[in-house]
Each structure stands twice: as structure tokens, then as C-alpha cells.
Design an enzyme around this catalytic site. Sequence first.
Site, PDB file in Angstrom:
ATOM      1  N   TYR A  51      16.698  37.621  12.235  1.00  0.00           N
ATOM      2  CA  TYR A  51      16.544  36.257  11.722  1.00  0.00           C
ATOM      3  C   TYR A  51      17.296  35.281  12.608  1.00  0.00           C
ATOM      4  O   TYR A  51      18.421  35.550  13.003  1.00  0.00           O
ATOM      5  CB  TYR A  51      17.055  36.152  10.284  1.00  0.00           C
ATOM      6  CG  TYR A  51      15.927  35.736   9.369  1.00  0.00           C
ATOM      7  CD1 TYR A  51      15.479  34.417   9.385  1.00  0.00           C
ATOM      8  CD2 TYR A  51      15.281  36.652   8.553  1.00  0.00           C
ATOM      9  CE1 TYR A  51      14.404  34.033   8.606  1.00  0.00           C
ATOM     10  CE2 TYR A  51      14.203  36.271   7.773  1.00  0.00           C
ATOM     11  CZ  TYR A  51      13.770  34.967   7.798  1.00  0.00           C
ATOM     12  OH  TYR A  51      12.708  34.583   7.040  1.00  0.00           O
ATOM     13  N   GLU A  53      17.021  31.349  12.333  1.00  0.00           N
ATOM     14  CA  GLU A  53      16.685  29.945  12.030  1.00  0.00           C
ATOM     15  C   GLU A  53      17.528  29.007  12.878  1.00  0.00           C
ATOM     16  O   GLU A  53      18.735  29.210  13.029  1.00  0.00           O
ATOM     17  CB  GLU A  53      16.926  29.676  10.540  1.00  0.00           C
ATOM     18  CG  GLU A  53      15.852  30.296   9.662  1.00  0.00           C
ATOM     19  CD  GLU A  53      16.034  29.969   8.192  1.00  0.00           C
ATOM     20  OE1 GLU A  53      17.005  29.290   7.830  1.00  0.00           O
ATOM     21  OE2 GLU A  53      15.183  30.408   7.403  1.00  0.00           O
ATOM     22  N   ASP A 197      -4.630  19.019  22.578  1.00  0.00           N
ATOM     23  CA  ASP A 197      -4.558  20.386  22.040  1.00  0.00           C
ATOM     24  C   ASP A 197      -5.349  21.276  23.000  1.00  0.00           C
ATOM     25  O   ASP A 197      -6.573  21.267  23.001  1.00  0.00           O
ATOM     26  CB  ASP A 197      -5.159  20.400  20.630  1.00  0.00           C
ATOM     27  CG  ASP A 197      -5.219  21.796  20.037  1.00  0.00           C
ATOM     28  OD1 ASP A 197      -4.942  22.789  20.742  1.00  0.00           O
ATOM     29  OD2 ASP A 197      -5.558  21.898  18.829  1.00  0.00           O
ATOM     30  N   THR A 223      -2.177  27.271  21.695  1.00  0.00           N
ATOM     31  CA  THR A 223      -1.921  28.626  21.223  1.00  0.00           C
ATOM     32  C   THR A 223      -1.546  29.441  22.453  1.00  0.00           C
ATOM     33  O   THR A 223      -1.751  29.010  23.590  1.00  0.00           O
ATOM     34  CB  THR A 223      -3.180  29.261  20.592  1.00  0.00           C
ATOM     35  OG1 THR A 223      -4.240  29.232  21.547  1.00  0.00           O
ATOM     36  CG2 THR A 223      -3.619  28.513  19.350  1.00  0.00           C
ATOM     37  N   LYS A 226      -5.235  32.751  23.493  1.00  0.00           N
ATOM     38  CA  LYS A 226      -6.639  32.631  23.884  1.00  0.00           C
ATOM     39  C   LYS A 226      -6.738  32.876  25.401  1.00  0.00           C
ATOM     40  O   LYS A 226      -6.421  33.974  25.834  1.00  0.00           O
ATOM     41  CB  LYS A 226      -7.190  31.297  23.412  1.00  0.00           C
ATOM     42  CG  LYS A 226      -7.149  31.209  21.864  1.00  0.00           C
ATOM     43  CD  LYS A 226      -7.643  29.915  21.282  1.00  0.00           C
ATOM     44  CE  LYS A 226      -7.478  29.916  19.764  1.00  0.00           C
ATOM     45  NZ  LYS A 226      -7.854  28.633  19.164  1.00  0.00           N
ATOM     46  N   ARG A 232      -0.460  36.356  19.544  1.00  0.00           N
ATOM     47  CA  ARG A 232      -0.797  35.192  18.720  1.00  0.00           C
ATOM     48  C   ARG A 232       0.438  34.350  18.490  1.00  0.00           C
ATOM     49  O   ARG A 232       1.455  34.850  18.012  1.00  0.00           O
ATOM     50  CB  ARG A 232      -1.331  35.646  17.364  1.00  0.00           C
ATOM     51  CG  ARG A 232      -2.441  36.638  17.437  1.00  0.00           C
ATOM     52  CD  ARG A 232      -3.053  36.826  16.094  1.00  0.00           C
ATOM     53  NE  ARG A 232      -4.018  35.792  15.872  1.00  0.00           N
ATOM     54  CZ  ARG A 232      -5.263  35.828  16.327  1.00  0.00           C
ATOM     55  NH1 ARG A 232      -5.679  36.866  17.015  1.00  0.00           N
ATOM     56  NH2 ARG A 232      -6.095  34.858  16.081  1.00  0.00           N
TER      57      ARG A 232
HETATM   58  C1  LIG Z   1      -7.710  28.101  17.943  1.00  0.00           C
HETATM   59  C2  LIG Z   1      -7.356  26.661  17.874  1.00  0.00           C
HETATM   60  C3  LIG Z   1      -6.281  26.210  17.087  1.00  0.00           C
HETATM   61  C4  LIG Z   1      -5.633  27.013  16.020  1.00  0.00           C
HETATM   62  O1  LIG Z   1      -5.056  28.155  16.324  1.00  0.00           O
HETATM   63  P1  LIG Z   1      -4.678  29.241  15.218  1.00  0.00           P
HETATM   64  O2  LIG Z   1      -3.719  30.038  16.005  1.00  0.00           O
HETATM   65  O3  LIG Z   1      -5.935  29.925  14.863  1.00  0.00           O
HETATM   66  O4  LIG Z   1      -4.046  28.537  14.073  1.00  0.00           O
HETATM   67  C5  LIG Z   1      -5.911  24.870  17.176  1.00  0.00           C
HETATM   68  N1  LIG Z   1      -6.583  24.031  17.959  1.00  0.00           N
HETATM   69  C6  LIG Z   1      -7.631  24.421  18.692  1.00  0.00           C
HETATM   70  C7  LIG Z   1      -8.339  23.416  19.536  1.00  0.00           C
HETATM   71  C8  LIG Z   1      -8.067  25.733  18.656  1.00  0.00           C
HETATM   72  O5  LIG Z   1      -9.145  26.106  19.349  1.00  0.00           O
END
Ligand SMILES: *Cc1c(COP(=O)(O)O)cnc(C)c1O
Length: 429
Positions: A51, A53, A197, A223, A226, A232
Site C-alpha cells: 500500500y 497512498e 486523450d 492508457t 493499447k 492495463r
Molecule cells: C480505451 C480508451 C479509454 C479508456 O480506457 P479504459 O482503460 O478502458 O478505461 C479512454 N479514452 C480513449 C480515447 C480510449 O480509446
Amino acid sequence: MESLAQVDPEIAQFIRAESRRQHDKIRLIASENYVSHAVLEATGSVLTNKYSEGYAGKRYYEGQQYIDKVEELCIARAKALFGAEHVNVQPYSGSPANQAVFVALLKPGDTILGLSLAHGGHLTHGDGISVSGMYYQGVQYGVRRDTGEIDYEEVERLAQEHRPRLIICGHSAYPRLLDFERFAAIAQGVGALLMADIAHVAGLVVAGLHPNPIPHADVVTTTSHKSLRGPRGGMIMCRTQYAEAIDKAVFPGLQGGPHNHTTAGIAVAFKEAATPEFRAYAARIVENAKALAASLQGEGFRVVGGGTQNHLVVVDATSMGVTGRQLAKAMDAAGMVCNFNRIPFDTQPALHPSGVRLGTPATTSRGFGPQEMEKIAAWMAQVARVRADEGQDLEARKKVYREIAGHVKALCDGFPAPGLLYGPEGRLV
Ligand SMILES: *Cc1c(COP(=O)(O)O)cnc(C)c1O
């Protein structure tokens, strides 16, 4: 997985079966990938026991001698990769990262302007069924009908009309590069903040194959799992002036203790992403996506936007006489996994949309090239034709799908995937 097999044979068996599935099938979901074994080892480590925080040097629990080092290293690598001024690597995933930005920069009821879901945006960009559209006023822009490109004039018009506090650019299903400079100019013109994003394209950004929003956006979220090929997780990068607000919003605003095992896995992925091998990998992702789009067009599919500039291809399945859902389900039976997706100006309902979305990060990770993309397109066309043929009954269709799945498996056997465990004869264990 010896201990797991002993302690919990049921879960062990499901993991083995999933591993087999990830080997046997062609994984075309644009947001998925294969992480390296090194990333898996870090993610499955004893760091999950701790932990912590707070932030390095300012924790609410003792015993952070090594956790602080892991998090600091992860942050340093992120800064070097993206050129960011400030980085927070604690968000549990992409959606919480976006939510944390809203907590930091907005008050409930403030207006946000984002790309609509149907045109390739993400739920968290102000869609009505997400918190981003329930607690904030979501206004949505789209793409142009003629070019499939984001309608920057509409973005500007909506920005002037609605005076959003935050403009969001970024997508989950948009096959083109983004003009961050133009978004920044629009945001500046109406006194809005700009958030980019880059969840989908982060791997292309670090490889220099997609523009980097860092010089233009106030905040950048992503993220890690991807195209970036990490475990993740989520991350927020921002200008120094927003650092304190962002950090406070992540903890204690939204989250408790960070997932340290994930942070370590992300750090490993960042180290891998800084190599020339990763740059070459990212270039092949784009090359493969272009080859896939061209082959699909050759097979008679309409490709939304006429092609791709990044890692994904949106296909209008109705151009072959099937819905996106029908095609996605039939493809799964034939060993090719994708998701059904709405397309811009879709006239079909969300659960039976017109399109499927395909991506090349995962297949490229296992070494597929343009030749394999051609095969995928041909198999997809065969699946679509069989599914569309009213003269074929279910059993006849299933037989064709099984045959194609056999060819798919034979192809996959020649391309071992990162992270999966293979024995001496190259057989999955
Ligand atoms: C996949 C994605 C997210 C969210 O990601 P999670 O890890 O699934 O919560 C946010 N923004 C965009 C543009 C995405 O493609």
C-alpha cells in the site's frame, strides 16, 4: 503456473484456455495487444502486496523504499518518452484518468466539448450515458460526411456557441491523424483548456508516427495497454501549472492506493518503447493497417474515410450486405476477433451498428506483415459473403467458418506471440 494449477485448477484452466485463444485466433481489436513476458513478470510481482497512498516522498504508509523508486523511474521514463513537464502514473486506467482531469479542472455542470461516440470518440468525452455527460454538460462534434475528417469548423462553431471550459480531442475509432495545433488554436480562441486523450495512438506518438500533443495541450491522458503495449493502466501528463491540481484529483480526490505492480509493468513497457525495435514495430503497425484497408477495399468492402493513417480501420459491413454485429460474430466463429462499431452517420441502432473496427497492434506484435493482412481481408470477405447469403442455412455457414478458423490457426502457428509460453517444439504450454 504450477502453484495456481494446484490451488485453483478452475481459474488456471481458464487462463490456459485464454492463452490458447490468444495464440489460435487473429486478434484484430484495435485497443488490444500482446505485452512482453517481462511486462507480465513485473505485473504479476509482489508489488501487488504494498500500500502506498500518496506520492514518492509524501506517502501515508511506511516501507516505501522500493515503491518510491519504481514510481519515480516510471515517471522519468514517461517524461523522456513524451517530453512531458509533469506526469502522474497512478490512474487505474484510461477512464479514471479522464475523470481525474475533470475533477481537477472542472466544476460539476461545466461544459466539455468532445468527439461523439458514433464518430469515433470515447464514452468519457461527454457522452450522455457516462459520468462525463451526466455530471458535466457534454457537447459533441463529429466528422465531415464528405471526407470523414474531423469537422474542425464545427468544432470552432460549437466552441464559440457553447463556450466550453474544456475541449477534448482524441478517439477510439478515428482512422486519421489529429491536428493538435488546430485544436489548441480553437481552445485558445474561446478561453478553454485543451485535453488530448491519446489512449489509442500513444505507441505511435512515442515512435514519431503520430503528432505529439504535448506542446499544444494543457493536459494529455493515455492508457498504457493499447498501442503502447504495457499492462492495463492510465496516465496523465500536464503542464507544471496544473500538476498540483491533477495529483490531488487522482489522490485523494478519486483513488486510494496506486497499483504498484501495474506501475512497475508500465515502467518496463516504457523502457521497451524507448528502443529502436519499438519504433520499427510502430511503423509496421501503420504499414499493416494501410495494407489491411487496401486489401479490404480490393475485396469490395467500403472502408470508412477511404483508408487509414494510423493503426485502425473502420469498415462499413453493410457494403457487403451484413450488419457490423453479424460480421463480428461470424468472424469470431472463423477465428478472427474484432468488435462491431457504429460508423459516422450510422442509420442502424447502437447494438446492431453498420461497422466493425479493426486494428493491427496485436497482429503486428506477433510478426504479421502486409501478406498476412491480405489473407485476413480475403477471409473476412469470404465470411461476409457466406453470412449475407440467404440461401445458406446455419450449418452450412458454420462449416465454412470452421474451415476458415482452421486456416487461421495454421497461420497463427507460424507466428508465436509475445508473452505466451511456448515449449521446445514451439508448442504453446
Ligand atoms: C480505451 C480508451 C479509454 C479508456 O480506457 P479504459 O482503460 O478502458 O478505461 C479512454 N479514452 C480513449 C480515447 C480510449 O480509446
